[in-house]
Design a protein around this motif. Structure first.
Motif, PDB file in Angstrom:
ATOM      1  N   GLY A 406       0.809  -1.216   0.000  1.00 50.73           N
ATOM      2  CA  GLY A 406       0.000   0.000   0.000  1.00 50.73           C
ATOM      3  C   GLY A 406       0.834   1.254   0.000  1.00 50.73           C
ATOM      4  N   ILE A 407       1.902   1.276  -0.811  1.00 51.65           N
ATOM      5  CA  ILE A 407       2.731   2.471  -0.931  1.00 51.65           C
ATOM      6  C   ILE A 407       2.210   3.294  -2.112  1.00 51.65           C
ATOM      7  CG2 ILE A 407       5.071   3.323  -1.267  1.00 51.65           C
ATOM      8  CD1 ILE A 407       4.814   1.682   1.245  1.00 51.65           C
ATOM      9  N   VAL A 439      -5.942  -1.068   9.985  1.00 56.09           N
ATOM     10  CA  VAL A 439      -4.667  -0.341   9.991  1.00 56.09           C
ATOM     11  C   VAL A 439      -3.541  -1.261  10.447  1.00 56.09           C
ATOM     12  CG1 VAL A 439      -3.412   1.565  11.035  1.00 56.09           C
ATOM     13  CG2 VAL A 439      -5.796   1.866  10.352  1.00 56.09           C
ATOM     14  N   LEU A 440      -3.827  -2.043  11.490  1.00 53.53           N
ATOM     15  CA  LEU A 440      -2.819  -2.974  11.993  1.00 53.53           C
ATOM     16  C   LEU A 440      -2.415  -3.963  10.899  1.00 53.53           C
ATOM     17  CD1 LEU A 440      -1.203  -3.937  14.403  1.00 53.53           C
ATOM     18  CD2 LEU A 440      -3.137  -5.358  15.095  1.00 53.53           C
ATOM     19  N   VAL A 441      -3.424  -4.441  10.161  1.00 53.18           N
ATOM     20  CA  VAL A 441      -3.134  -5.391   9.080  1.00 53.18           C
ATOM     21  C   VAL A 441      -2.276  -4.718   8.013  1.00 53.18           C
ATOM     22  CG1 VAL A 441      -4.154  -6.735   7.214  1.00 53.18           C
ATOM     23  CG2 VAL A 441      -5.141  -6.826   9.492  1.00 53.18           C
ATOM     24  N   THR A 445       1.104  -6.296   6.866  1.00 59.34           N
ATOM     25  CA  THR A 445       1.308  -6.662   5.466  1.00 59.34           C
ATOM     26  C   THR A 445       2.651  -6.136   4.977  1.00 59.34           C
ATOM     27  OG1 THR A 445      -1.060  -6.450   5.171  1.00 59.34           O
ATOM     28  CG2 THR A 445       0.271  -6.588   3.186  1.00 59.34           C
ATOM     29  N   ALA A 446       2.883  -4.852   5.245  1.00 66.90           N
ATOM     30  CA  ALA A 446       4.149  -4.263   4.807  1.00 66.90           C
ATOM     31  C   ALA A 446       5.317  -4.984   5.452  1.00 66.90           C
ATOM     32  CB  ALA A 446       4.166  -2.780   5.160  1.00 66.90           C
ATOM     33  N   ALA A 447       5.176  -5.331   6.744  1.00 66.07           N
ATOM     34  CA  ALA A 447       6.292  -5.942   7.457  1.00 66.07           C
ATOM     35  C   ALA A 447       6.604  -7.328   6.911  1.00 66.07           C
ATOM     36  CB  ALA A 447       5.963  -6.019   8.947  1.00 66.07           C
ATOM     37  N   TYR A 448       5.570  -8.184   6.727  1.00 63.13           N
ATOM     38  CA  TYR A 448       5.907  -9.543   6.275  1.00 63.13           C
ATOM     39  C   TYR A 448       6.333  -9.560   4.821  1.00 63.13           C
ATOM     40  CZ  TYR A 448       1.041 -10.231   4.548  1.00 63.13           C
ATOM     41  OH  TYR A 448      -0.154 -10.125   3.907  1.00 63.13           O
ATOM     42  N   LEU A 539       4.704   2.205   6.063  1.00 59.94           N
ATOM     43  CA  LEU A 539       6.122   2.549   6.142  1.00 59.94           C
ATOM     44  C   LEU A 539       6.742   2.002   7.418  1.00 59.94           C
ATOM     45  CD1 LEU A 539       6.100   6.199   4.759  1.00 59.94           C
ATOM     46  CD2 LEU A 539       6.953   4.117   3.656  1.00 59.94           C
ATOM     47  N   PHE A 540       5.986   2.064   8.511  1.00 59.41           N
ATOM     48  CA  PHE A 540       6.495   1.538   9.769  1.00 59.41           C
ATOM     49  C   PHE A 540       6.721   0.031   9.654  1.00 59.41           C
ATOM     50  CE2 PHE A 540       5.934   0.160  14.270  1.00 59.41           C
ATOM     51  CZ  PHE A 540       7.077   0.774  14.763  1.00 59.41           C
ATOM     52  N   GLY A 541       5.793  -0.643   8.966  1.00 57.41           N
ATOM     53  CA  GLY A 541       5.953  -2.081   8.757  1.00 57.41           C
ATOM     54  C   GLY A 541       7.225  -2.387   7.993  1.00 57.41           C
ATOM     55  N   LEU A 542       7.460  -1.626   6.909  1.00 54.07           N
ATOM     56  CA  LEU A 542       8.686  -1.830   6.119  1.00 54.07           C
ATOM     57  C   LEU A 542       9.917  -1.530   6.956  1.00 54.07           C
ATOM     58  CD1 LEU A 542       7.719  -0.365   2.645  1.00 54.07           C
ATOM     59  CD2 LEU A 542       8.053  -2.753   3.263  1.00 54.07           C
ATOM     60  N   PHE A 543       9.816  -0.492   7.784  1.00 52.31           N
ATOM     61  CA  PHE A 543      10.937  -0.121   8.660  1.00 52.31           C
ATOM     62  C   PHE A 543      11.276  -1.272   9.608  1.00 52.31           C
ATOM     63  CE2 PHE A 543      12.078   1.668  12.862  1.00 52.31           C
ATOM     64  CZ  PHE A 543      13.333   2.134  12.547  1.00 52.31           C
TER      65      PHE A 543
END
Lengths: 651, 120
Positions: A406-407, A439-441, A445-448, A539-543
């Motif tokens: 979702g970027i 929002v948490l998802v 999503t970004a993190a995994y 972005l936080f997930g990617l971070f």
């Protein structure tokens, strides 16, 4: 027949013709088989584009439904036909378009596999079934194709039928879907029965358009009847929804989807990412007028979607198989779509379905390319550093990841934003919690996906094979899908940003519209706060993924140790499989044994007694027939006399 | 006597003196008698050929009733039936005689008491 209906039948039957040709004539000729399959899909896609030009064109004067009488039993008429409105044309465009890419990709990926022709025949059959659902005009037709999709997916999941795990996965998918179909059958029966019971045979129907007219009726009699039976109708709606729950792999009927990754990777991309699992979401969109009046139905839908999205995203973190990560990601994204439906935003769900079809097919095909390049290695722990050896796959995979995470401005951002903004203003009970979960998802999503990309493409190569880039037949579709993943967002950029925005929502109004008095219908608007929250979460997930896996600033091992129980829970996938195993081994087994006992000791006794009496009586009577014709004639004479006497006395 | 026979009126009156006018019921009684004789033959006789002849008697008894009723009601349905029955009876006789000949070859007898193998 109007050209539009003709296009519909061409779209529907071209893949079937391909299946028939391959099975009947070209099983031995590999190249011909694949060209027939691709040709069939190309014809369907071409007809689809023509149909889309008419449906979405400026001149909106067309008749969307073409039906013929198919079965007629008493008062019940079951039609067969094609419905060519915005919703179905949009959806079939995804099926044929993405399908075409995957067919081409398969010619590269399946090189050297046994059963090549069988593979393409099944793939075409699956496309036919799926298009049947999409273009169907009524519940019965939908149900038939629904089952056909189940069968063809069974054949494709169990493609490697010499492997036990593949066969088991096929069975699991089929049986799990049967549970949903069972509910769906009862839903259809209950709906039709209620309508017949209250409105009579004349008004009751299976056709979507006629049902919609009933739900939107202004006739006070019908309105009254529908209101009086709202409980039953809501129940029927939810029963039909169980079919969608199984097909779209929502908790608790989601267990088949991760296992279905046993099939060839292009199959995973076509069915378990882009089309088949979207059938449930599509069905709810098609029947949205049935869900909309009942807050309870919408609430169940929304919560089911939210819970699925959250649970599946959690499991995606602990998977090592690259395809399994994508499978759980698919579950999670489907949960998103269902959440949007529950929030009264079918247009947002269809939007996300569209973009997701592109970028998830892209990611699956990308993973297929990686697996192919690594000589059928699927474990991410044995990959790494592939960005150097597989540049095209790497860049297209990155695009898919950015879209999924979702970027902005990738397509996933717009559709995810549409869902989150629908959730933020939703009416169902507990909507704020669901928004929070959404929002948490987004963060998860970004993190995994970050984890997946870093493990696969960055760092040093950890495997033993020699990875290589895939041939053009595989990278070509990747590039096409990547382009679509970037730009699909323009379909429905919100009105707040662009003058011509909201196109998809506008186009779908006729098909998914809810009754005018429905309060929860959500007009898609751009909410800057939601966009910011969603982007920050992504972005936080990617971070997080970067810190844990790339920079290794934080140790993943000590983090896992800190949350050991949670980690175990995720690794065991919330013990769903174990729970079902227990359920089957104990509850179902007990019921089966009880039934078996009753059959052997009660029912069979009764049946045996009846049979024994008959046999004894026959044994006595047969003594009369000793072979002397005279006695037969005499007996017949007496019989005749008795009958005549009886008739005479009776008169 | 010549005069008596040559005068139709007198003949009619002579017949009338025997039993009156011949009505449909006369035919029915005759038909029942023929049928009964046939049935009696079928039940009591042992010889297959005789039984076949008795069967034909029964059929013709039925035919007579059909024709009588046909005439009584003034329509042709009964007569049509009779044609069919005659046709079937002819076929039946052909088949039955063939069976009897075959039986005679195998068993050396046409006595039905010798053919009781087909038991229930």
């Amino acid at each position: 027949m109007e050209p539009l209906a003709l296009y519909g039948y061409i779209i529907l039957f071209a893949p079937l013709v391909a299946t028939a040709l391959i099975t009947c004539f070209t099983l031995k000729h590999k190249a011909v088989s694949s060209w027939i399959a691709i040709g069939g899909m190309l014809v369907a896609f071409g007809a689809n584009v023509l149909a889309a030009m008419q449906v979405f064109g400026a001149d909106a004067s067309f008749e969307p439904v073409h039906e013929i009488e198919w079965l007629s039993v008493g008062h019940v008429m079951i039609p067969f036909g094609v419905q060519m409105d915005a919703l179905s044309v949009m959806m079939s465009l995804i099926v044929t378009g993405v399908g075409l890419c995957i067919f081409v990709f398969s010619t590269g990926y399946m090189k050297g596999e046994d059963g090549w022709s069988r593979y393409f025949a099944c793939l075409s059959l699956f496309s036919f079934s799926m298009l049947g659902i999409v273009l169907s005009t009524n519940l019965i037709q939908t149900f038939i194709f629904w089952e056909l999709v189940g069968v063809s997916s069974y054949a494709l999941i169990g493609y490697y039928f010499h492997k036990d795990s593949a066969v088991d996965a096929g069975k699991k998918a089929f049986l799990t879907n049967r549970i949903g179909d069972f509910g769906m059958t009862w839903g259809i029966i209950l709906l039709f029965y209620t309508l017949v019971d209250t409105l009579g045979w004349e008004r009751a129907s299976f056709s979507y358009e006629k049902l919609k007219l009933l739900y939107h009726a202004s006739d006070p009699l019908i309105v009254q009847v529908m209101a009086d039976h709202s409980g039953t109708l809501a129940l029927a709606t939810l029963l039909i929804f169980t079919g969608a729950v199984a097909k779209s792999a929502q908790v608790p009927l989601h267990v088949w989807l991760p296992d279905a990754m046993e099939g060839p990777t292009p199959v995973s991309a076509l069915m378990h990412a882009a089309t088949m699992v979207a059938a449930g979401v599509f069905l709810v969109c098609r029947l949205f007028f049935m869900f909309a009046p009942y807050e309870i139905a919408l609430g169940v839908v929304a919560w089911m979607g939210g819970i699925t999205a959250l649970l599946a995203a959690g499991v995606a973190f602990v998977q090592h198989d690259i395809k399994k990560v994508l499978a759980y990601s698919t579950l999670s994204q489907l949960g998103y779509m269902v959440l949007a439906l529950g929030m009264g935003a079918p247009a947002a769900a269809m939007f996300h379905l569209t973009t997701h079809a592109f970028f998830k097919a892209l990611l699956f095909l990308g993973s297929g390319s990686v697996i192919y390049g690594c000589h059928h290695e699927q474990d991410m722990r044995k990959m790494g550093g592939l960005r150097k050896t597989m540049p095209v796959t790497f860049w297209t995979f990155m695009i898919g990841t950015a879209a999924l995470a979702g970027i902005a401005p990738f397509s996933g951002f717009w559709s995810k934003d549409a869902i989150l903004s629908a959730a933020s203003v939703g009416h169902v009970p507990g909507a704020p919690i669901l928004y929070g979960m959404g929002v948490l998802v987004a963060l998860m999503t970004a993190a995994y996906m970050g984890r997946c990309v870093i493990l696969t493409f960055f760092g040093e190569y950890r495997g033993h094979a020699k990875p290589h880039e895939s041939p053009v037949s595989m990278t070509g579709p990747l590039v096409v899908l990547a382009t679509a993943s970037v730009f699909a967002g323009v379909l429905s950029i919100p009105k707040g940003i662009s003058e011509h925005g909201g196109w998809l929502e506008h186009a779908l109004v006729g098909a998914t519209t809810a009754p005018v008095w429905f309060p929860g219908m959500h007009e898609e608007v751009f909410l800057p706060s939601v966009a910011i929250v969603g982007t920050v979460a992504a972005l936080f997930g990617l971070f997080l993924a970067y810190m844990f896996y790339a920079k290794k600033a934080w140790s993943i091992d000590s983090f896992v140790a800190a949350v050991k129980p949670l980690h175990t829970l995720l690794e065991k996938k919330y013990y769903f499989d174990e729970a079902y195993l227990w359920l089957v081994a104990n509850v179902q087994q007990t019921i089966a044994e009880t039934c078996g006992f009753i059959e052997v000791h009660v029912l069979r006794r009764i049946v045996d007694a009846v049979a024994g009496t008959t046999r004894w009586f026959g044994g006595q009577v047969r003594l009369l027939l000793d072979g002397h014709l005279h006695r037969y004639v005499t007996l017949a004479l007496f019989g005749a006399v008795v009958i005549i006497a009886a008739v005479l006395v009776g008169n | 006597m010549d005069m008596l026979l040559s005068s139709p009126t007198l003949l009619a009156s002579a017949l009338a003196s025997i039993g009156g006018e011949i009505t449909t019921s006369h035919y029915i009684v005759l038909s029942a008698l023929i049928f009964g004789v046939g049935l009696f033959g079928v039940i009591t006789r042992k010889n297959a050929v005789v039984i076949l002849m008795s069967l034909e008697l029964m059929l013709n008894g039925a035919n007579l009733a059909f024709v009588a009723f046909s005439r009584h009601h003034g329509n042709l349905q009964g007569q049509v039936f009779v044609f069919f029955i005659i046709a079937v009876a002819a076929a039946e006789a052909a088949v039955a005689l063939a069976i009897i000949i075959a039986m005679n070859r195998v068993k050396g007898s046409v006595n039905l008491d010798d053919a009781t193998e087909l038991k229930g």
